[in-house]
Design a protein around this motif. Structure first.
Motif, PDB file in Angstrom:
ATOM      1  N   ALA A  55       0.839  -1.200   0.000  1.00 19.45           N
ATOM      2  CA  ALA A  55       0.000   0.000   0.000  1.00 19.45           C
ATOM      3  C   ALA A  55       0.869   1.241   0.000  1.00 19.45           C
ATOM      4  CB  ALA A  55      -0.916   0.018   1.236  1.00 19.45           C
ATOM      5  N   ASP A  56       0.465   2.227  -0.784  1.00 15.07           N
ATOM      6  CA  ASP A  56       1.084   3.545  -0.796  1.00 15.07           C
ATOM      7  C   ASP A  56       0.360   4.384   0.250  1.00 15.07           C
ATOM      8  OD1 ASP A  56       1.897   6.154  -1.236  1.00 15.07           O
ATOM      9  OD2 ASP A  56       1.673   6.064  -3.408  1.00 15.07           O
ATOM     10  N   VAL A  57       1.067   4.792   1.308  1.00 14.53           N
ATOM     11  CA  VAL A  57       0.405   5.467   2.423  1.00 14.53           C
ATOM     12  C   VAL A  57       0.027   6.909   2.116  1.00 14.53           C
ATOM     13  CG1 VAL A  57       1.369   3.982   4.215  1.00 14.53           C
ATOM     14  CG2 VAL A  57       2.649   6.009   3.471  1.00 14.53           C
ATOM     15  N   THR A  58       0.346   7.411   0.919  1.00 17.74           N
ATOM     16  CA  THR A  58      -0.161   8.721   0.519  1.00 17.74           C
ATOM     17  C   THR A  58      -1.484   8.606  -0.226  1.00 17.74           C
ATOM     18  OG1 THR A  58       1.052   8.775  -1.585  1.00 17.74           O
ATOM     19  CG2 THR A  58       2.191   9.630   0.365  1.00 17.74           C
ATOM     20  N   ASP A  59      -2.036   7.395  -0.291  1.00 19.79           N
ATOM     21  CA  ASP A  59      -3.322   7.115  -0.923  1.00 19.79           C
ATOM     22  C   ASP A  59      -4.275   6.659   0.179  1.00 19.79           C
ATOM     23  OD1 ASP A  59      -5.522   5.818  -2.119  1.00 19.79           O
ATOM     24  OD2 ASP A  59      -4.352   5.228  -3.867  1.00 19.79           O
ATOM     25  N   TYR A  60      -5.325   7.453   0.444  1.00 19.32           N
ATOM     26  CA  TYR A  60      -6.190   7.137   1.585  1.00 19.32           C
ATOM     27  C   TYR A  60      -6.916   5.802   1.405  1.00 19.32           C
ATOM     28  CZ  TYR A  60      -9.581   7.456   5.330  1.00 19.32           C
ATOM     29  OH  TYR A  60     -10.319   7.188   6.459  1.00 19.32           O
ATOM     30  N   ALA A  61      -7.369   5.506   0.191  1.00 18.64           N
ATOM     31  CA  ALA A  61      -8.054   4.233  -0.047  1.00 18.64           C
ATOM     32  C   ALA A  61      -7.119   3.054   0.238  1.00 18.64           C
ATOM     33  CB  ALA A  61      -8.577   4.161  -1.479  1.00 18.64           C
ATOM     34  N   ALA A  62      -5.844   3.204  -0.132  1.00 13.16           N
ATOM     35  CA  ALA A  62      -4.868   2.148   0.157  1.00 13.16           C
ATOM     36  C   ALA A  62      -4.665   1.994   1.651  1.00 13.16           C
ATOM     37  CB  ALA A  62      -3.540   2.465  -0.539  1.00 13.16           C
ATOM     38  N   CYS A  63      -4.716   3.097   2.389  1.00 13.08           N
ATOM     39  CA  CYS A  63      -4.564   3.021   3.847  1.00 13.08           C
ATOM     40  C   CYS A  63      -5.767   2.336   4.488  1.00 13.08           C
ATOM     41  CB  CYS A  63      -4.370   4.421   4.430  1.00 13.08           C
ATOM     42  SG  CYS A  63      -2.765   5.146   4.040  1.00 13.08           S
ATOM     43  N   GLU A  64      -6.958   2.564   3.943  1.00 10.96           N
ATOM     44  CA  GLU A  64      -8.139   1.845   4.430  1.00 10.96           C
ATOM     45  C   GLU A  64      -7.958   0.340   4.234  1.00 10.96           C
ATOM     46  OE1 GLU A  64     -12.052   4.530   4.093  1.00 10.96           O
ATOM     47  OE2 GLU A  64     -11.171   4.046   2.152  1.00 10.96           O
ATOM     48  N   ALA A  65      -7.438  -0.043   3.067  1.00 16.14           N
ATOM     49  CA  ALA A  65      -7.186  -1.460   2.802  1.00 16.14           C
ATOM     50  C   ALA A  65      -6.108  -2.008   3.731  1.00 16.14           C
ATOM     51  CB  ALA A  65      -6.779  -1.643   1.335  1.00 16.14           C
TER      52      ALA A  65
END
Length: 300
Positions: free
Chosen positions: A92-102
C-alpha cells in the motif's frame, strides 16, 4: 501460526467502527509485553520499519507489514514468518487514503483488532530548496505528512476502541532544520506538531499519541533519497561514529510505545540539538552555517 498475505483491494473500515463490534480476536501465541496485541508498521519492508516490526514480534505482537515494493515486502514477511513470528502484509502507498483503508482492513480482517500504529514510511531528500522542482518538494512533503495522516485516519476508530497507541516517526532534523532537507524537515516538524495537537484533542480517550525523533542511523546499502529533480540518489555522508544501528533505533521505538511516552529524542546529538535550539538558537545556527562551509559533503 498466521503469516497471512492479503491483497490490498479489501473492504475499508466501517463508517462508524465505534458502533460496529469486531469479530472475536484471534488467540495469538507468544509471550512478552505485546502478547495478544496487533501492531501495524508502515514502511516496514526494509530499514528501521523492518527492524521495529521484528522487535515488536520479539515481544509477542502480531504485526502487519507494509511497503510499496511487493517483492521486498514478501521477503521480509517470509523471513519473519520463518522465524516463528505472527505476521501479515499489505502492499500500500500510504499517501493514498483508499490504500490506507485497505491496509488497516488487513489488520482487522486477519487478526480482529489493532492496538498499535507506527507511521514510519516516508521519503527523504538531498537537495537545496532553490534547486528543487516543485513536484519533488511536494512528493517529499506528502510522504511525510499524508503518509502519517492517512494511516491514522483509517486506523483511528479501531485504536480508540482499545485505548491503543500511535507513534509518529519524526527526525532530529525537525528540531532545528537541516540544509538540503527543506521538505523533509518541514514534513517531520509538521508530524511532531500534529502529535501535540492530537494529544490535546484526544486527551480523554485514553489513546497514546507519541512522536520519536530519530537521529543518524545505519541504512540499508541500497537506501536512496530524492535529488532536486526527483532522481533517486544515495543519502549524504554520515560519519559512522554518529550512527546507531537499525536494531538500536527499533528497540528505543518499542520502549517508547511500551512506556507510552509523548516524545523520545534519540542520540546524544539529538539531545544536544534540543538543548541548543531551546536555549542558544543563534549558536545552533552558527554551528550549522560553519558545517555548510567546512563539511559540504555532509549535505550535498
Amino acid at each position: 501460526m498466521f503469516d497471512t498475505k492479503l491483497a490490498p483491494a479489501v473492504a475499508g473500515p466501517p463508517q462508524d467502527a465505534a458502533e460496529t463490534p469486531h469479530r472475536s480476536p484471534i488467540r495469538l501465541p507468544g509471550t512478552g509485553f505485546f502478547a495478544g496485541k496487533v501492531a501495524l508498521v508502515t514502511g516496514s519492508e526494509s530499514g528501521i520499519g523492518r527492524e521495529t516490526a521484528r522487535a515488536l514480534c520479539q515481544q509477542g505482537a502480531a504485526v502487519v507489514l507494509n511497503g510499496r515494493q511487493a517483492d521486498r515486502l514478501e521477503q521480509t514477511r517470509q523471513a519473519l514468518a520463518d522465524a516463528g513470528y505472527v505476521v501479515a502484509s499489505c502492499v500500500a502507498d500510504v499517501t493514498d487514503y483508499a490504500a490506507c483503508e485497505a491496509l488497516v482492513a488487513t489488520a482487522i480482517q486477519t487478526f480482529g483488532r489493532l492496538d498499535v500504529l507506527i507511521t514510519n514510511a516516508s521519503i527523504s531528500q538531498r537537495a537545496y530548496f532553490a534547486n528543487m522542482q516543485p513536484e519533488v518538494f511536494r512528493q517529499v512533503l506528502d510522504s511525510n505528512v499524508y503518509g502519517t495522516v492517512y494511516p491514522l485516519k483509517a486506523a483511528l476508530p479501531y485504536l480508540l476502541q482499545v485505548r491503543g497507541s500511535v507513534t509518529f516517526i519524526s527526525s532530529i532534523s525537525a528540531l532545528n532544520g537541516m540544509p538540503s532537507g527543506s521538505a523533509y524537515c518541514a514534513g517531520k516538524a509538521a508530524v511532531a506538531n500534529l502529535a501535540h495537537t492530537l494529544r490535546l484533542e484526544l486527551s480523554d480517550t485514553g489513546l497514546h499519541v507519541g512522536v520519536v525523533h530519530i537521529g543518524f542511523t545505519q541504512n540499508d546499502p541500497d537506501k536512496r533519497v530524492l535529488s532536486a529533480s526527483g532522481e533517486p540518489v544515495p543519502i549524504a555522508h554520515r560519519p559512522p561514529r554518529w550512527q546507531k544501528t537499525q536494531a538500536q533505533v527499533a528497540s528505543r521505538i518499542v520502549e517508547h510505545i511500551r512506556r507510552r511516552r509523548q516524545r523520545t529524542v534519540l542520540s546524544a546529538l539529538g539531545q544536544l540539538i534540543v538543548l541548543v535550539h531551546t536555549y542558544l538558537p543563534r549558536l545552533g545556527d552558527w554551528i550549522v552555517l560553519r558545517t555548510i562551509r567546512r563539511l559540504r559533503h555532509f549535505y550535498e
